[in-house]
Design a protein around this motif. Structure first.
Motif, short mmCIF file in Angstrom:
data_model
loop_
_atom_site.label_atom_id
_atom_site.label_comp_id
_atom_site.label_asym_id
_atom_site.label_seq_id
_atom_site.Cartn_x
_atom_site.Cartn_y
_atom_site.Cartn_z
N UNK A 1 16.31 -15.72 83.93
CA UNK A 1 17.08 -16.70 84.70
C UNK A 1 18.25 -16.03 85.42
N UNK A 2 18.91 -15.10 84.75
CA UNK A 2 20.01 -14.37 85.39
C UNK A 2 19.53 -13.55 86.56
N UNK A 3 18.39 -12.89 86.40
CA UNK A 3 17.82 -12.11 87.49
C UNK A 3 17.43 -13.01 88.66
N UNK A 4 16.84 -14.16 88.36
CA UNK A 4 16.46 -15.10 89.41
C UNK A 4 17.66 -15.58 90.20
N UNK A 5 18.74 -15.91 89.52
CA UNK A 5 19.95 -16.36 90.21
C UNK A 5 20.53 -15.23 91.04
N UNK A 6 20.53 -14.02 90.49
CA UNK A 6 21.07 -12.86 91.19
C UNK A 6 20.29 -12.62 92.50
N UNK A 7 18.97 -12.73 92.44
CA UNK A 7 18.15 -12.56 93.64
C UNK A 7 18.42 -13.70 94.62
N UNK A 8 18.50 -14.94 94.12
CA UNK A 8 18.79 -16.09 94.98
C UNK A 8 20.13 -15.93 95.69
N UNK A 9 21.09 -15.28 95.04
CA UNK A 9 22.41 -15.07 95.62
C UNK A 9 22.45 -13.87 96.57
N UNK A 10 21.29 -13.28 96.85
CA UNK A 10 21.24 -12.18 97.82
C UNK A 10 21.05 -10.80 97.21
N UNK A 11 20.97 -10.71 95.90
CA UNK A 11 20.75 -9.41 95.27
C UNK A 11 19.35 -8.89 95.57
N UNK A 12 19.24 -7.58 95.63
CA UNK A 12 17.94 -6.96 95.89
C UNK A 12 17.62 -6.03 94.72
N UNK A 13 16.47 -6.21 94.14
CA UNK A 13 16.10 -5.44 92.96
C UNK A 13 15.08 -4.38 93.34
N UNK A 14 15.38 -3.14 92.96
CA UNK A 14 14.41 -2.06 93.13
C UNK A 14 14.58 -1.08 91.97
N UNK A 15 13.70 -0.10 91.92
CA UNK A 15 13.70 0.85 90.81
C UNK A 15 15.01 1.64 90.73
#
Length: 151
Positions: free
Chosen positions: A28-42
């Motif tokens: 859920x934290x990761x989902x919110x972070x991505x929704x807020x504009x965060x970009x996840x990569x390796x």
């Protein structure tokens, strides 16, 4: 020794709840972070100072699942030999085996994500078996505890 067995069995069950809560917090934290504009990569995951939402949940789930849960399950198995709980060794053995399967599914699931479904399902089975192991302590009568047979 019987009460130690019981407590350890219930601790395993409680640890499954902690694991579920930790991974839910992480996702859920990761989902919110991505929704807020965060970009996840390796590269971001490799950084120890990353601000990924829910990162603490991933850390708790990983550390707890690879160290604490297996340790408690192993101690439960050892204690089961001395606790005198009818069927206790068998129940503790099943708990330990489920923990081994759970760890294997967790590690293998990183390469085969579909195993995540089995990881979740096995966690539910582990919870139920650990609770049943703990309840076995209180389900015997005094003569059975002393090894007497009913006639």
């Amino acid at each position: 020794m019987r009460s130690v067995y019981r407590v350890l069995a219930f601790v395993v069950a409680a640890e499954v709840v902690v694991q579920a809560a930790a991974i839910a917090f992480a996702v859920y934290g990761l989902g919110k972070w991505v929704d807020d504009g965060g970009r996840l990569d390796k590269a971001l995951l490799a950084r120890e100072d990353s601000a990924v939402g829910g990162a603490a949940g991933f850390a708790v789930h990983g550390a707890n699942g690879t160290m604490l849960v297996p340790l408690v399950a192993l101690v439960l198995l050892v204690v089961s030999f001395f606790a005198g709980v009818p069927g206790g060794v068998r129940w503790a053995g099943v708990v330990f085996a489920l923990v081994v399967v759970q760890a294997a599914l967790g590690f293998l699931g990183q390469g085969v994500p579909a195993l995540g479904a089995l990881h979740g399902a096995n966690a539910l089975v582990l919870f139920g078996v650990a609770v049943m192991a703990g309840k076995r302590v209180g389900s015997t009568t005094v003569p059975e505890q002393l090894g007497a047979t009913r006639g």
